[in-house]
Write an enzyme that holds these catalytic residues in place. Structure first.
Site, PDB file in Angstrom:
ATOM      1  N   LEU A  46      61.135  40.412  36.304  1.00 47.94           N
ATOM      2  CA  LEU A  46      60.797  39.496  35.408  1.00 47.94           C
ATOM      3  C   LEU A  46      59.710  38.800  34.406  1.00 47.94           C
ATOM      4  O   LEU A  46      60.100  38.861  33.421  1.00 47.94           O
ATOM      5  CB  LEU A  46      61.850  37.978  35.339  1.00 47.94           C
ATOM      6  CG  LEU A  46      63.180  38.029  35.757  1.00 47.94           C
ATOM      7  CD1 LEU A  46      64.064  36.876  35.729  1.00 47.94           C
ATOM      8  CD2 LEU A  46      64.465  39.651  35.597  1.00 47.94           C
ATOM      9  N   THR A  56      72.553  27.311  32.479  1.00 47.39           N
ATOM     10  CA  THR A  56      71.873  26.226  33.411  1.00 47.39           C
ATOM     11  C   THR A  56      72.327  24.586  32.502  1.00 47.39           C
ATOM     12  O   THR A  56      72.510  24.257  31.448  1.00 47.39           O
ATOM     13  CB  THR A  56      71.025  25.434  34.403  1.00 47.39           C
ATOM     14  OG1 THR A  56      70.856  24.324  35.142  1.00 47.39           O
ATOM     15  CG2 THR A  56      69.712  25.517  32.523  1.00 47.39           C
ATOM     16  N   TYR A  72      61.696  22.842  33.276  1.00 50.49           N
ATOM     17  CA  TYR A  72      63.181  23.844  33.290  1.00 50.49           C
ATOM     18  C   TYR A  72      64.329  23.863  32.649  1.00 50.49           C
ATOM     19  O   TYR A  72      64.156  25.900  32.107  1.00 50.49           O
ATOM     20  CB  TYR A  72      63.450  23.238  34.743  1.00 50.49           C
ATOM     21  CG  TYR A  72      64.619  24.276  34.839  1.00 50.49           C
ATOM     22  CD1 TYR A  72      64.951  25.441  35.406  1.00 50.49           C
ATOM     23  CD2 TYR A  72      66.181  23.476  35.251  1.00 50.49           C
ATOM     24  CE1 TYR A  72      65.596  26.281  35.774  1.00 50.49           C
ATOM     25  CE2 TYR A  72      67.144  24.458  35.532  1.00 50.49           C
ATOM     26  CZ  TYR A  72      66.689  25.586  36.134  1.00 50.49           C
ATOM     27  OH  TYR A  72      68.678  26.126  36.692  1.00 50.49           O
ATOM     28  N   TRP A 125      74.976  21.997  39.530  1.00 50.63           N
ATOM     29  CA  TRP A 125      74.967  22.151  40.842  1.00 50.63           C
ATOM     30  C   TRP A 125      75.091  23.457  42.049  1.00 50.63           C
ATOM     31  O   TRP A 125      76.355  22.952  42.750  1.00 50.63           O
ATOM     32  CB  TRP A 125      76.013  20.525  40.915  1.00 50.63           C
ATOM     33  CG  TRP A 125      75.421  19.455  40.196  1.00 50.63           C
ATOM     34  CD1 TRP A 125      75.042  19.595  39.082  1.00 50.63           C
ATOM     35  CD2 TRP A 125      75.539  18.417  40.647  1.00 50.63           C
ATOM     36  NE1 TRP A 125      73.896  18.216  38.227  1.00 50.63           N
ATOM     37  CE2 TRP A 125      75.145  17.454  39.310  1.00 50.63           C
ATOM     38  CE3 TRP A 125      76.602  17.535  41.174  1.00 50.63           C
ATOM     39  CZ2 TRP A 125      75.058  16.157  39.871  1.00 50.63           C
ATOM     40  CZ3 TRP A 125      76.614  15.837  41.289  1.00 50.63           C
ATOM     41  CH2 TRP A 125      76.305  15.732  40.259  1.00 50.63           C
TER      42      TRP A 125
END
Length: 293
Positions: free
Chosen positions: A36, A100, A124, A149
């Protein structure tokens, strides 16, 4: 249907590989063939595999390390994700991109919905939000799945950490004031397969495009998650410990975690006709697999 999955060692990638079948052939490609951080390698890998769809499961996931390694986090999570989406778009190929709960600030009292205002509080989280934006801008045929999670029998995760700690100590201190939904990577993979089937059935459709929340059913805290892990392990003759609930302030980390990571799955359920299993069910299956039961 041939599906290229970015990354080979991640929890979701390995779970998808386990589901590979004549109906959905999973071709997982990782570094150095597909990196990536190297857009040229991304385009070459997609051209070589000639997939019908791409699942971008690879990411920079070292949440705390990202705080001091922002350049690398954005290179992978924003620029890399955008490169995958652009290369797929050049071939008229749809992309499923994993994101996320960290794109949200975590201060809402109810589960987050897709239209809620984002506001990541960590490097992040910011890099993953930028990745969502890059994917959407580069490829209109996109499905962005926010999950949370994640755990599995593969890689490093909370379940494996708790079982390792329980083997060495009687009491484990675990944060109890962060709420969310543990999500088994195997259940994520199974849900992605359903998304891919809908894409294959209606490749020009619009209903499957956009951002969706996709986590296990139910909710708990990290402390509650730990208690469920130990209960499942104890029932199978594995290691167990007493959970001592603590506050986030008592366990400081470089990256700030959302206090509320709960995501509403209503849009995913109505669009794809599927709900992921209860998080406790997934926990029991994962613990059993790890213990070889």
């Amino acid at each position: 249907m041939r599906v290229l999955v970015t990354g080979t060692a991640g929890q979701v990638s390995q779970s998808l590989q386990a589901l590979s079948s004549p109906e959905i052939e999973i071709v997982a490609v990782g570094r150095p063939r597909l990196d990536l951080a190297d857009p040229a390698s991304v385009a070459a890998a997609i051209e070589d595999v000639q997939p019908h769809a791409v699942v971008n499961a690879a990411a920079y996931t070292a949440v705390d390390k990202a705080e001091s390694d922002e350049t690398a986090a954005f290179a992978v999570n924003r620029d890399g994700a955008g490169a995958v989406a652009a290369a797929a778009a050049a071939g008229g190929i749809p992309i499923v991109h994993l994101s996320t709960d960290y794109v949200f600030p975590g201060d809402k009292t109810e589960p987050y919905q897709e239209a809620d205002i984002v506001g990541p509080t960590s490097v992040y989280g910011r890099s993953k939000l930028a990745g969502e934006q890059a994917v959407a801008a580069a490829n209109p045929a996109h499905v962005i799945l926010r999950t949370a999670w994640v755990y599995s029998p593969y890689g490093a995760n909370f379940v494996k950490t708790m079982l390792r700690l329980a083997a060495d100590r009687d009491t484990v201190r675990v944060v109890a004031d962060q709420q969310g939904t543990p999500t088994h990577a195997g259940d994520i993979a199974a849900a992605i397969a359903i998304v891919l089937q809908q894409i294959a059935a209606d490749p020009q459709g619009s209903s499957w495009r956009g951002v969706f929340h996709m986590t296990g059913s139910g909710e708990t805290s990290w402390a509650g998650f730990a208690e469920a892990i130990f209960a499942a392990s104890r029932g199978l003759g594995g290691p167990s410990a007493v959970v001592q609930p603590i506050t986030t302030a008592e366990y400081p980390t470089p990256a700030r975690r959302p206090a509320n990571s709960r995501l509403s799955n209503a849009r995913f359920r109505s669009t794809f006709g599927h709900s992921l299993p209860d998080w406790q069910d997934g926990t029991r299956r994962c613990v059993a697999a790890l213990l070889g039961r």
